[in-house]
Structure formats: structure tokens, C-alpha cells
Design a protein around this motif. Structure first.
Motif, mmCIF file in Angstrom:
data_model
loop_
_atom_site.group_PDB
_atom_site.id
_atom_site.type_symbol
_atom_site.label_atom_id
_atom_site.label_comp_id
_atom_site.label_asym_id
_atom_site.label_seq_id
_atom_site.Cartn_x
_atom_site.Cartn_y
_atom_site.Cartn_z
ATOM 1 N N ALA A 47 -28.754 -64.305 46.654
ATOM 2 C CA ALA A 47 -28.803 -63.457 45.254
ATOM 3 C C ALA A 47 -27.513 -63.812 44.555
ATOM 4 N N LEU A 48 -26.270 -63.847 45.322
ATOM 5 C CA LEU A 48 -25.029 -64.239 44.607
ATOM 6 C C LEU A 48 -25.076 -65.815 43.920
ATOM 7 N N VAL A 49 -25.554 -66.608 44.903
ATOM 8 C CA VAL A 49 -25.550 -68.141 44.671
ATOM 9 C C VAL A 49 -26.599 -68.280 43.778
ATOM 10 N N GLU A 50 -27.973 -67.512 43.697
ATOM 11 C CA GLU A 50 -28.835 -67.766 42.378
ATOM 12 C C GLU A 50 -28.308 -67.063 41.420
ATOM 13 N N LYS A 51 -27.258 -66.037 41.275
ATOM 14 C CA LYS A 51 -26.908 -65.641 40.129
ATOM 15 C C LYS A 51 -25.992 -66.704 39.336
ATOM 16 N N LYS A 52 -25.092 -67.345 40.175
ATOM 17 C CA LYS A 52 -23.972 -68.106 39.681
ATOM 18 C C LYS A 52 -24.971 -69.455 39.211
ATOM 19 N N ILE A 53 -25.948 -70.160 39.919
ATOM 20 C CA ILE A 53 -26.648 -71.128 39.447
ATOM 21 C C ILE A 53 -27.099 -71.232 38.447
ATOM 22 N N SER A 54 -28.035 -69.923 38.262
ATOM 23 C CA SER A 54 -28.820 -69.630 37.146
ATOM 24 C C SER A 54 -28.021 -69.847 35.739
ATOM 25 N N SER A 55 -26.999 -69.142 35.799
ATOM 26 C CA SER A 55 -26.227 -69.271 34.852
ATOM 27 C C SER A 55 -25.643 -70.507 34.175
ATOM 28 N N ALA A 101 -28.567 -73.568 33.340
ATOM 29 C CA ALA A 101 -29.080 -73.574 31.899
ATOM 30 C C ALA A 101 -28.183 -74.389 30.882
ATOM 31 N N ASN A 102 -26.899 -74.433 30.981
ATOM 32 C CA ASN A 102 -25.883 -75.323 30.572
ATOM 33 C C ASN A 102 -26.017 -76.748 30.816
ATOM 34 N N LEU A 103 -26.424 -77.148 32.119
ATOM 35 C CA LEU A 103 -26.568 -78.381 32.697
ATOM 36 C C LEU A 103 -27.744 -78.918 32.063
ATOM 37 N N VAL A 104 -28.900 -78.248 32.193
ATOM 38 C CA VAL A 104 -30.078 -78.922 31.682
ATOM 39 C C VAL A 104 -29.897 -78.975 30.047
ATOM 40 N N SER A 105 -29.519 -78.231 29.417
ATOM 41 C CA SER A 105 -29.310 -78.355 28.080
ATOM 42 C C SER A 105 -28.616 -79.327 27.814
ATOM 43 N N SER A 157 -20.322 -80.755 39.126
ATOM 44 C CA SER A 157 -20.479 -79.192 38.847
ATOM 45 C C SER A 157 -21.244 -78.054 39.775
ATOM 46 N N ILE A 158 -22.291 -78.781 40.355
ATOM 47 C CA ILE A 158 -23.046 -77.778 41.362
ATOM 48 C C ILE A 158 -22.059 -78.041 42.647
ATOM 49 N N ASN A 159 -21.495 -79.192 42.888
ATOM 50 C CA ASN A 159 -20.628 -79.293 44.276
ATOM 51 C C ASN A 159 -19.500 -78.278 44.055
ATOM 52 N N GLU A 160 -18.887 -78.331 42.943
ATOM 53 C CA GLU A 160 -17.624 -77.360 42.565
ATOM 54 C C GLU A 160 -18.275 -75.805 42.848
ATOM 55 N N LEU A 161 -19.426 -75.447 42.166
ATOM 56 C CA LEU A 161 -19.899 -74.016 42.429
ATOM 57 C C LEU A 161 -20.235 -73.737 44.001
ATOM 58 N N GLY A 162 -20.503 -74.794 44.802
ATOM 59 C CA GLY A 162 -20.662 -74.502 45.988
ATOM 60 C C GLY A 162 -19.540 -74.164 46.597
ATOM 61 N N GLU A 163 -18.334 -75.136 46.460
ATOM 62 C CA GLU A 163 -16.929 -75.008 46.937
ATOM 63 C C GLU A 163 -16.371 -73.497 46.678
ATOM 64 N N GLU A 164 -16.826 -73.255 45.315
ATOM 65 C CA GLU A 164 -16.196 -71.958 44.644
ATOM 66 C C GLU A 164 -16.817 -70.712 45.459
ATOM 67 N N ALA A 193 -24.997 -91.386 31.948
ATOM 68 C CA ALA A 193 -24.778 -91.503 33.459
ATOM 69 C C ALA A 193 -23.869 -90.540 33.885
ATOM 70 N N GLU A 194 -22.680 -90.299 33.016
ATOM 71 C CA GLU A 194 -21.497 -89.489 33.458
ATOM 72 C C GLU A 194 -21.798 -88.086 33.394
ATOM 73 N N THR A 195 -23.105 -87.796 32.268
ATOM 74 C CA THR A 195 -23.453 -86.157 32.465
ATOM 75 C C THR A 195 -24.072 -86.105 33.600
ATOM 76 N N PHE A 196 -24.953 -86.980 34.190
ATOM 77 C CA PHE A 196 -25.536 -86.556 35.340
ATOM 78 C C PHE A 196 -24.758 -86.483 36.519
ATOM 79 N N GLU A 197 -23.898 -87.369 36.670
ATOM 80 C CA GLU A 197 -22.675 -87.126 37.440
ATOM 81 C C GLU A 197 -21.949 -85.878 37.590
ATOM 82 N N GLU A 198 -21.563 -85.639 36.356
ATOM 83 C CA GLU A 198 -20.671 -84.130 36.157
ATOM 84 C C GLU A 198 -21.637 -83.108 36.460
ATOM 85 N N ALA A 199 -23.126 -83.093 36.120
ATOM 86 C CA ALA A 199 -23.982 -82.268 36.682
ATOM 87 C C ALA A 199 -23.737 -81.978 38.096
#
Length: 457
Positions: A87-95, A98-102, A310-317, A301-307
Motif C-alpha cells: 500500500a505504501l509503495v502504491e501510494k508513492k508510485i501513483s503520485s 502521474a507526473n512521469l506520464v504527463s 526516478s522509479i529507481n530512486e523511489l525504490g531506493e527511498e 530519450a532523457e525524459t524516459f531515462e529520467e523516468a
């Protein structure tokens, strides 16, 4: 903590000898008495009130402090957080998603729009090849700067002889000449580039402009030579002499150094024109739009790499957060268990304090009886048992919280046995969810590239 005082200190504090002397004068104690005297009862009351009472207060304060510390533990909540990691991961990822997809959609739209502009530009201008230009702007400007400075230094040497300010004046005059040549070169390169335009009117106008600029540039270069020659004749009227000589005999320069100066300026003009021309594609406007396309392609290309990053950083966080919770659970369990042991030790010490207080009371009564016997010159008057505390009337420590926490300790020990498994499961949940999100982002990028025509299916 209040401790049990020594017997001599208690005798002095209670003034037992004065009590005995007062009782003896009053005829107390009788020789065959069986009951305690008022003074003896007073000794018991004093020990209970002043000694055991203070000890109880301090021991109870210590117990309450330990109870308050144990009440602050969050072992159950933290353990439940580990169990609810999904639930914690889903909450952080969902927020964050939205920014990454946008951002990906916006970058894809921008890239697609500029690609469309490039295709339209190619179609309108009949271009089937890729743009040819220099990627590095820094190297381009560095070469131009070097040519300008070199021309300035060389011309400054020739102009310094006729200048009122010597080498400094010659340098400034040479620098102005170099800047004028730089302007001619830039305009000449622009005109030449438009000579390759498919529009005949624009191409014809560019040819005329190029010829006009070239003619003016040649006149200016020759004028520089005439000016250098005029400086040798009369520095004060050099400009007028140069213009007259240039008008009458454009190639009539007689001084060898002046011809060298003309050659240097001409070579610098040619090099600058060539540099300005080759830095961009020969077709006008092709380089600018191509640069925008490649910049947005890189940004895409950089936007995709940053996305992904960002997910990797979220996982580490989340990993760090879980590790901190696991560490906190273990630390709080150790502190909780140690606090219970300290509380049990405080309770045990209180009973030991009561036993020590009883021993002190016994010593005080014996001293009372012994001193009274010495004063009456006979054996002690009291033959019964010594005074005993009425244990049911002594203050008791409140251990309600301790008993509850002793029960909680057993539950916490069970949780600690499951902690490693719960922590590993939480980490696996985070890794699996992050991998799933990365796969979703990759699928989204493929879909966006197909939808916006960024690549062929």
C-alpha cells in the motif's frame, strides 16, 4: 533515590536518647510491661512515614518513568507498516507516475511537432538528404576568435607606425578593421547560403547581394591598404588621402607593407566567410530546424531515462525507509525488554528496602530498650516481640502498566521471530512493483512513439 540511613544517623535524627530520658522520668517503661511504649510506636511511625514513604515515592517515580518510555514504542505499528508495504509503495508510485506520464506525453508531443515541421520543411524545399553542419558551437566560436585576434595583431603592427598612440592606437584601429571584416564575412556567408535556395527569386536576390557584399568588401580591403600607405605620407590627412587614392587608382598601392596588410585582411575575410558558411548546412534554415529536432530527440530519450531513474530512486527511498523501520523495531524491542527488566529490578529493590527498613527499626528499638535499661540499672523492660511493620498498611508500588507490558513483551518476541521474513517480503514487494512500473513506462513509450509517429511499427 532515598536510601536507608545508618543506625547512628537515625538515632541522632530521631533523638532516641532524649525520648528515653523523657519516658524514664515519666516512669516508663514499667518493669513487666507487655506493650510497646508511645515512643516505640513513634519510631515505627517515623520509619514508615519518613523513610519507607520517601523510598516508595522515588521507586514509584522510577517505575512511572520506565512505563512512560515503554508506552512510546511503536513496534506493532511499524511491524504493520512492513506488512502493508504494498500500500505504501502504491501510494508513492501513483503520485509520481502521474507526473512521469504527463512529462513523457508532453515531450512526445513536442518532439513529434518539430519532426513534422522538419518533414514539411524538407518537402517544401525538395530536400532528401540529412543536414550537414558542425555540432560544436564552442569550437566554431573559438576559431573565429583566433582569426580575429591574429588579424588584429598583424594589422596592429603595420598601423602602429603612423598612429599618434603608437602600438595601442594601431591595435584599436586594427581591431575595428577586424570587426568590419567579421561583419562582411557573416553577411557574405548568409548570402551565399541563400544562393542554394530553390526559390529562384530568392536565389537571384542572394546572388546579387553576394556580389554587392563582395565588391564592398574588396573596396574596404583595398581602402585599408591605401590608408596604411597614406599614414606613411601624412598621418593627419591619411583618411582623405586614402579615399582619393582609392578612387583614382584602386590598385595603385606602392608600399609593400600596405600590400601585406591587404593580403592579411583578404585572407582573414576569406577564412571567416568559409567558417561562417561551413558551420551550418548550405541550405538556409535547414540547420536550425534540424538542431531543434535533435535537441528534442535527445530530450525525449532523457525524459524516459529520467523516468526510469526516478522509479529507481523511489525504490531506493522505500528501501531506506523499510531498513530504518526494521532498525527502529529492533532498537525499540531491545529498549522495551531492558525497561521491563529495570522495572522488575526496581520492584525487587523496593522489597529489599522494606526489609532494610525493618532491620533499622529493630536496631532503633534495641537501642531504645538498651538505653532505658542502662538508665534504670536493670534489664530491658520489654519481653515481647520487637515491633513489626504492618505490611498490609505499607504503600505498594503501582505495577499495573508493568504487568500489561510483560504480556506485550511475549507478543513482541513473536513479532521479532517474524521480522526477518516480513522485511525480506517487503523488499521483494518493492522490487517487484518497481520492475512492473518500469515495464509499464517502457510500454507507454513504445505506444507514444507509435501514436506520434516517432518510429515505424
Amino acid at each position: 533515590m532515598t536510601s536507608i540511613p545508618a543506625t547512628k544517623a537515625a538515632i541522632s535524627a530521631l533523638k532516641i536518647e532524649q525520648r528515653v530520658e523523657r519516658d524514664v522520668k515519666a516512669g516508663i517503661p514499667e518493669h513487666d510491661r507487655r506493650n510497646h511504649t508511645e515512643s516505640e510506636e513513634g519510631l515505627r511511625s517515623y520509619v514508615v512515614r519518613e523513610i519507607i514513604g520517601r523510598v516508595h515515592e522515588n521507586r514509584q517515580t522510577e517505575l512511572d518513568k520506565e512505563l512512560a518510555d515503554r508506552s512510546e514504542v511503536e513496534i506493532r505499528q511499524l511491524f504493520q507498516d512492513l506488512k502493508n508495504t504494498d500500500a505504501l509503495v502504491e501510494k508513492k508510485i501513483s503520485s509520481r507516475m502521474a507526473n512521469l506520464v504527463s512529462g513523457l506525453k508532453r515531450s512526445a508531443q513536442d518532439y513529434s511537432a518539430v519532426r513534422m515541421d522538419l518533414e514539411i520543411f524538407r518537402h517544401r524545399n525538395g530536400l532528401t538528404r540529412e543536414a550537414v553542419y558542425r555540432e560544436s558551437r564552442i569550437l566554431h566560436h573559438s576559431v573565429i576568435f583566433f582569426i580575429v585576434i591574429l588579424e588584429t595583431v598583424l594589422n596592429a603592427f603595420f598601423l602602429s607606425k603612423g598612429s599618434d598612440l603608437g602600438l595601442v592606437g594601431g591595435f584599436f584601429q586594427a581591431f575595428i578593421i577586424s570587426l568590419v571584416n567579421l561583419g562582411f564575412a557573416a553577411f557574405m556567408a548568409f548570402s551565399l547560403r541563400n544562393c542554394f535556395h530553390q526559390n529562384l527569386v530568392r536565389k537571384g536576390a542572394a546572388v546579387l547581394v553576394s556580389a554587392a557584399v563582395l565588391a564592398v568588401a574588396i573596396i574596404f580591403v583595398l581602402g585599408v591598404g591605401h590608408y596604411r600607405e597614406a599614414l606613411e605620407q601624412n598621418p593627419f590627412t591619411a583618411s582623405q588621402l586614402a579615399m582619393t587614392s582609392l578612387w583614382n587608382q584602386p590598385l595603385g598601392i606602392q608600399d609593400f607593407n600596405s600590400w601585406i596588410m591587404v593580403v592579411v585582411s583578404a585572407i582573414a575575410l576569406i577564412l571567416l566567410t568559409a567558417k561562417f558558411f561551413v558551420v551550418d548546412d548550405r541550405y538556409p534554415g535547414y540547420t536550425a530546424i534540424t538542431r531543434r529536432v535533435r535537441a528534442l530527440q535527445k530530450s525525449w530519450a532523457e525524459t524516459f531515462e529520467e523516468a526510469i531513474e526516478s522509479i529507481n530512486e523511489l525504490g531506493e527511498e522505500v528501501h531506506e525507509l523499510l531498513a530504518e523501520k526494521e532498525k527502529t523495531i529492533r532498537a525499540q524491542f531491545i529498549q522495551f525488554k531492558a525497561s521491563i527488566e529495570r522495572s522488575e529490578e526496581i520492584h525487587r529493590h523496593y522489597h529489599e528496602d522494606i526489609a532494610k527498613a525493618q532491620g533499622l527499626l529493630d536496631e532503633l528499638i534495641r537501642y531504645y530498650q538498651s538505653y532505658s535499661a542502662r538508665m534504670l540499672n536493670r534489664r530491658a523492660a520489654y519481653f515481647g516481640e520487637l515491633l513489626r511493620f504492618e505490611l498490609d498498611k505499607l504503600p505498594r508500588l503501582n505495577t499495573t502498566g508493568l504487568e500489561q507490558h510483560q504480556q506485550d513483551l511475549a507478543a513482541f518476541e513473536a513479532l521479532m521471530n517474524e521480522l526477518d521474513e516480513a522485511y525480506i517480503g517487503a523488499i521483494d514487494t518493492v522490487n517487484a512493483r518497481c520492475e512492473s512500473v518500469q515495464e509499464s513506462l517502457a510500454a507507454l513509450v513504445d505506444k507514444l512513439e507509435l501514436d506520434y509517429g516517432l518510429r515505424r511499427a
